[in-house]
Write an enzyme that holds these catalytic residues in place. Structure first.
Site, PDB file in Angstrom:
ATOM      1  N   GLN A  18       0.813  -1.211   0.000  1.00  0.00           N
ATOM      2  CA  GLN A  18       0.000   0.000   0.000  1.00  0.00           C
ATOM      3  C   GLN A  18       0.851   1.268   0.000  1.00  0.00           C
ATOM      4  OE1 GLN A  18      -2.951  -1.441   3.304  1.00  0.00           O
ATOM      5  NE2 GLN A  18      -3.998   0.112   2.104  1.00  0.00           N
ATOM      6  N   HIS A  19       0.180   2.376  -0.251  1.00  0.00           N
ATOM      7  CA  HIS A  19       0.707   3.737  -0.081  1.00  0.00           C
ATOM      8  C   HIS A  19       1.713   4.193  -1.135  1.00  0.00           C
ATOM      9  CE1 HIS A  19      -1.185   3.512   3.802  1.00  0.00           C
ATOM     10  NE2 HIS A  19      -0.273   2.747   4.331  1.00  0.00           N
ATOM     11  N   ASP A  26      -2.289  -5.039   0.261  1.00  0.00           N
ATOM     12  CA  ASP A  26      -1.779  -6.324   0.741  1.00  0.00           C
ATOM     13  C   ASP A  26      -2.463  -6.820   2.007  1.00  0.00           C
ATOM     14  OD1 ASP A  26      -0.613  -4.290   2.239  1.00  0.00           O
ATOM     15  OD2 ASP A  26       1.448  -4.931   1.886  1.00  0.00           O
TER      16      ASP A  26
END
Length: 482
Positions: free
Chosen positions: A83-84, A242
């Site tokens: 992520q991110h 994830d």
């Protein structure tokens, strides 16, 4: 070329592929869409670092797919990923600069200023929590956009679209095309800092304030919605972050808490209602099944165990043996594992420390035990934070590479204060992506029910003195001097 690993499945079955593009590697599983039974799998490594050219992820995906026997017989695919991450694209869809990953903390000061611009530190945190369910920290995409706005104005001027790792890979699998064809899902969108799980809408104004101008953002798909198809005709699922994929992969339900010890440490729960924690400890994310996934993340997890094993000149089995030979509390030794700074608590400039060395505790066994207890204490603090937000914690699942450690499994119940369930070792994130692909293929109201056998349960007497000692020394950690 390594031989393709198959698992004795009838080739006439409908097959789905789940892809996990994680920080360290790309993993692919091919499963029977109806039962979830594994057919074959493959893996390829990713380059290290906190920024990576996305083309390296695509190359790793191609290698992993080749190792898994390709996609010729696969009817649906979904991608889960770290992520991110922040991928900036120009108007033609070209990558403007290497992607900034979740573990790039250079935006810590920039995002603190961004939050404070909403009325000061306290008022700003409340405003962001209300707007998007989370107070953005250095890991969030919006933090990286503000950092780019301050440090790389030329990059920002070229940026016409911003997407996440799983968005970009899904887009490439679909044959790419214009940036208006980018898609994402609720779980990954909720980690950007400019999409609200509570309302299901982007806060484009917050993104524009961070970056300095508006950009094209991926369309947010529903959990079972299709993102299109590959040029060969395979259905593409929406994909997900994830942690959301891991929850889907192990069949987590409301009331379940999952503790993942991977590159990062995460504590997250499947919930029916969104959260909004103005302290910033709990991120109010969405899950991959239409609900919510409040989450606490630490930067320091499995790699702390790697470093400790190297420091003690043992392998991971040796580290476990050493740790289990020491008593709970490691004779008063406390290991604060902030080796990469820390995200929870928000101390990006902190360093790790070992406290309580004495003639009795200065042993490899005590250091091994203290390192494992330190990682678990940080995660237990995250579990407490979730419960303060009203999250139910009826069952705790332990997953990730660190869950393979015998010592971690046996020590975890003493720290978490409840029984710990450990599913069989496997690629839970890729499995969740595969289950989502099967869901998109079936077009049903709920994901397919796949059997989850072989879960082990670990119980042990609670050791409250360990967490008490850890809490005493947390505040003593120092910032970096460089």
């Amino acid at each position: 070329m390594a031989p393709i690993r198959t698992h004795g499945i009838d080739k006439s079955l409908a097959l789905v592929a789940g892809i996990d593009s994680s920080t360290q590697a790309c993993k692919v599983v091919i499963r029977d869409a109806r039962t979830g039974r594994l057919v074959r799998d493959g893996c390829a490594s990713h380059p290290a670092g906190t920024e990576v050219d996305p083309s390296a992820w695509w190359a790793a995906l191609e290698r992993a797919l080749q190792a898994a026997g390709g996609l010729d017989d696969v009817e649906a695919i979904a991608v889960a990923a770290q992520q991110h991450g922040c991928i900036c694209l120009d108007e033609e869809g070209r990558v403007v600069r290497p992607a900034l990953l979740w573990n790039d903390t250079r935006g810590a000061a920039a995002v603190a200023r961004l939050v404070a611009e909403s009325g000061g530190a306290d008022a700003g945190r409340q405003a962001w929590a209300t707007a998007v369910g989370s107070v953005p920290l250095a890991a969030f995409t919006v933090a990286k956009l503000r950092w780019l706005a301050e440090q790389e104005p030329d990059t920002v001027r070229q940026t016409a679209a911003v997407c996440l790792p799983h968005d970009w890979l899904t887009w490439r699998l679909a044959g790419a095309g214009g940036i208006e064809r980018l898609t994402t899902d609720r779980s990954d969108a909720s980690g950007t800092g400019y999409w609200s799980p509570a309302t299901g809408r982007y806060r484009s104004d917050l993104l524009a304030h961070a970056l300095g101008h508006a950009v094209v953002l991926p369309k947010v798909l529903a959990p079972a919605e299709r993102a299109g198809s590959t040029p060969a005709g395979a259905v593409l699922g929406a994909g997900c972050g994830d942690n959301a994929a891991a929850a889907l992969g192990i069949g987590a339900r409301p009331g379940d808490v999952i503790v993942s010890i991977g590159t990062s440490g995460t504590v997250f729960a499947v919930a029916d209602e969104p959260t909004a924690d103005p302290s910033g400890t709990v991120a109010g994310f969405a899950d991959a099944a239409g609900g919510f996934l409040p989450l606490v993340c630490t930067l320091n997890a499995a790699r702390v165990l790697d470093v400790t094993a190297r420091l003690l000149n043992v392998d991971h089995a040796g580290l476990s043996r050493l740790a289990l030979s020491a008593p709970p509390g490691a004779g008063g030794l406390a290991f604060v594992p902030y080796l990469e700074g820390e995200r929870t608590p928000d101390r990006p400039d902190a360093t790790g420390a070992i406290h309580g060395l004495t003639l009795d505790s200065a042993t490899p066994a005590s250091v091994a035990r203290a390192a494992i207890e330190g990682v678990l204490c940080g995660l237990a603090d995250g579990l407490d934070a979730l419960m303060r937000q009203g999250v139910r914690a009826e069952r705790v699942f332990l997953i990730g590479g660190g869950a393979r450690s015998t010592a971690v499994r046996q020590i975890a119940p003493t720290i978490f204060g409840r029984p710990v369930l450990v599913p069989p070792a496997g690629e839970h994130v890729a499995d969740g992506a595969a289950r989502q692909a099967a869901w998109a293929l079936a077009g049903t109201a709920a994901p397919p029910s796949w059997e989850h056998a072989g879960v082990e349960q670990f119980e042990a007497a609670v050791a409250p003195h360990v967490r008490a000692r850890y809490a005493q020394v947390q505040a003593l950690t120092a910032p970096r001097l460089d």
